[in-house]
Design a protein around this motif. Structure first.
Motif, PDB file in Angstrom:
ATOM      1  N   THR A  10       0.814  -1.226   0.000  1.00 41.21           N
ATOM      2  CA  THR A  10       0.000   0.000   0.000  1.00 41.21           C
ATOM      3  C   THR A  10       0.849   1.279   0.000  1.00 41.21           C
ATOM      4  O   THR A  10       0.305   2.379  -0.019  1.00 41.21           O
ATOM      5  CB  THR A  10      -0.922   0.017   1.244  1.00 41.21           C
ATOM      6  N   SER A  12       4.446   3.688  -1.243  1.00 36.55           N
ATOM      7  CA  SER A  12       4.930   4.304  -2.483  1.00 36.55           C
ATOM      8  C   SER A  12       5.528   3.250  -3.432  1.00 36.55           C
ATOM      9  O   SER A  12       5.130   3.146  -4.591  1.00 36.55           O
ATOM     10  CB  SER A  12       5.967   5.372  -2.099  1.00 36.55           C
ATOM     11  N   SER A  37      -1.546  -1.191   8.189  1.00 40.18           N
ATOM     12  CA  SER A  37      -2.894  -1.015   8.724  1.00 40.18           C
ATOM     13  C   SER A  37      -3.888  -0.446   7.703  1.00 40.18           C
ATOM     14  O   SER A  37      -5.073  -0.344   8.009  1.00 40.18           O
ATOM     15  CB  SER A  37      -2.839  -0.070   9.932  1.00 40.18           C
ATOM     16  N   ASN A  38      -3.449  -0.089   6.522  1.00 33.41           N
ATOM     17  CA  ASN A  38      -4.340   0.517   5.530  1.00 33.41           C
ATOM     18  C   ASN A  38      -5.188  -0.561   4.836  1.00 33.41           C
ATOM     19  O   ASN A  38      -4.928  -0.957   3.689  1.00 33.41           O
ATOM     20  CB  ASN A  38      -3.510   1.310   4.508  1.00 33.41           C
ATOM     21  N   GLU A 124      17.119  -0.499   4.826  1.00 34.40           N
ATOM     22  CA  GLU A 124      17.506  -0.606   6.238  1.00 34.40           C
ATOM     23  C   GLU A 124      17.903  -2.044   6.596  1.00 34.40           C
ATOM     24  O   GLU A 124      18.711  -2.266   7.509  1.00 34.40           O
ATOM     25  CB  GLU A 124      16.351  -0.144   7.140  1.00 34.40           C
ATOM     26  N   GLY A 203       7.477   7.776   0.408  1.00 32.01           N
ATOM     27  CA  GLY A 203       6.922   7.686   1.753  1.00 32.01           C
ATOM     28  C   GLY A 203       7.585   8.715   2.670  1.00 32.01           C
ATOM     29  O   GLY A 203       8.650   9.262   2.353  1.00 32.01           O
TER      30      GLY A 203
END
Ligand SMILES: NC(=O)C1=CN([C@@H]2O[C@H](COP(=O)(O)OP(=O)(O)OC[C@H]3O[C@@H](n4cnc5c(N)ncnc54)[C@H](OP(=O)(O)O)[C@@H]3O)[C@@H](O)[C@H]2O)C=CC1
Ligand SMILES: CC(=O)[C@@H](O)[C@H](O)COP(=O)(O)O
Ligand SMILES: [Mn+2]
Length: 381
Positions: A10, A12, A37-38, A124, A203
């Motif tokens: 959900t 970028s 959570s979207n 990361e 994002g």
């Protein structure tokens, strides 16, 4: 047909990956998706792409989505187990890692162990666990295909050329929204200013990283792991137009780079179909419109987050993890309005001073380092 799974569908990178799926319907099938959570967007994606599995980090949201999708055959899972299930979905061949932060380490390792190729956006993970991930990928015979625009450009520039002939990597940086500002001016910048990236729509976390130039520090570490070069061979070049996405200088002085519009769909497409090139339905680069390309040295004193990244690489062990974890927590605090912009590198520097050193950390020790860094930051800020 290639089956793909996406962590962070959900966001970028996730939504741009699905745009590539739309452009290549005959050749790509989505088998699993994960988000935080979207669930409004995730439900739409699930109904459109019909994966067999979706994961939602948040348990209450997962429960709601399960209820909403009960007229379908799609399974809904949650938490870290959910991410691991998506990452290792039996039918998938390649995992797009488009979640933010070192939360991606465990699913990435699990996917590699399950024999999946990785289209890696989640930098990361390599910054903190590159010493585990790169040898593991080699052992398991899977490819780590860079999605980050600079690393994709370097990867493209390396095709057909011997890696041991690299003199240096020219890693381009836009300089972010605050390029040219003094340290005193940075004391007064707002969150709104920091979220205005000059060239890329991304994002929030990576947009702030670009503003501090910590993003470039993370990318130096990412390049070290992906291309096996020494930190001293990676030169950051500020290029405000973001047209040259990075380049390789070879021993004979030849500089081979990749140019294009600032559009992440090209690196995503290249990673998904490597070694083939595919048609991308997008605006073409018009050099006449661009006019001129300019290059500057980075201001490593004002944007000292970049210098701290080189220090972290020199120190080795768990220090890159401290650097990354401190940045993740500091950016979250800045986004929440709890600290100022200039406190981000301050928090990273203080954490690098404070947290214990651990040579060659295991996965558990990396996660312990993350926890210790968070605990330290919470005790002071
Ligand atoms: N955006 C870009 O152009 C580029 C991004 N990258 C890297 O790619 C990665 C993704 O960045 P970007 O797409 O910008 O980030 P976004 O913030 O736009 O998207 C993050 C995605 O991760 C999901 N997510 C967040 N938390 C969790 C969780 N706990 N469990 C599962 N999913 C979660 C979000 O779901 P939800 O929507 O539900 O919150 C969303 O789908 C980062 O590592 C970034 O550095 C690298 C180069 C360029
Ligand atoms: C699109 C992409 O790869 C980002 O990492 C981008 O490079 C960020 O821009 P900066 O060069 O400003 O960090
Ligand atoms: Mn990048």
């Amino acid at each position: 047909m290639k089956n793909i799974a996406i962590l962070g569908s959900t966001g970028s990178i996730g939504t741009q990956t699905l745009d590539i799926v739309d452009q290549n319907k005959e050749d790509l099938q989505v088998v699993a998706l994960a988000a935080g959570s979207n669930i409004t967007l995730l439900e739409k994606q699930a109904r459109k792409y019909r994966p067999t599995l979706v994961a939602v980090w948040d348990q209450a949201c997962a429960k709601e989505l399960k209820e909403n999708l009960k007229d379908t055959e799609i399974s809904v899972v949650s938490g870290m187990d959910g991410l691991l299930a998506v990452a290792t979905h039996p039918a998938s061949e390649i995992l797009v890692t488009a979640i933010v932060g070192m939360l991606g380490i465990r699913p990435t390792i699990a996917a590699i162990e399950a024999g999946k190729d990785i289209a890696l956006a989640n930098k990361e993970t390599l910054v903190t666990a590159g010493h585990i991930i790169m040898p593991l990928a080699k052992k398991c015979g899977v490819s780590i295909l860079p999605v980050d625009s600079e690393h994709s450009a370097i990867f493209q520039s390396l095709q057909g050329n011997a890696h041991n002939k690299i003199k240096k990597i020219l890693l381009t940086a836009s300089g972010g929204p605050f390029r040219g500002k003094t340290y005193e001016e940075l004391e007064h910048v707002t969150l709104e200013d920091a979220l205005k990236h000059p060239n890329w729509s991304m994002g929030k976390k990576i947009t702030i990283d670009s503003a501090t130039m910590v993003n470039k520090g993370l990318e130096v570490m990412e390049a070290k792991w992906l291309f096996g070069v020494k930190p001293s061979q990676i030169e950051v070049v500020v290029h405000p137009q973001s047209i040259l996405h990075s380049a390789v200088m070879y021993e004979d002085g030849a500089v081979i780079g990749q140019m294009g519009t600032p559009d992440m769909r090209l690196p995503i497409l290249y990673a998904l179909f490597y070694p083939n090139r595919r048609m991308l339905y997008a605006e073409e680069l018009d050099l006449f419109k661009v006019g001129s390309l300019t290059f500057e040295r980075p201001d490593r004193e004002t944007f000292y987050g970049l210098s701290l990244a080189y220090d972290a690489l020199d120190a080795g062990g768990n220090v890159p993890t401290v650097f990354n974890a401190a940045n993740e927590r500091a950016v979250a605090k800045f986004l929440d309005g709890k600290i100022s912009f200039i406190e981000i590198p301050e928090i990273i520097a203080a954490s690098m001073e404070e947290i214990y050193y651990k040579e060659d950390p295991t996965l558990e020790e990396i996660l312990d380092t993350e926890a210790a860094t968070y605990e330290y930051i919470e005790s002071r800020w």
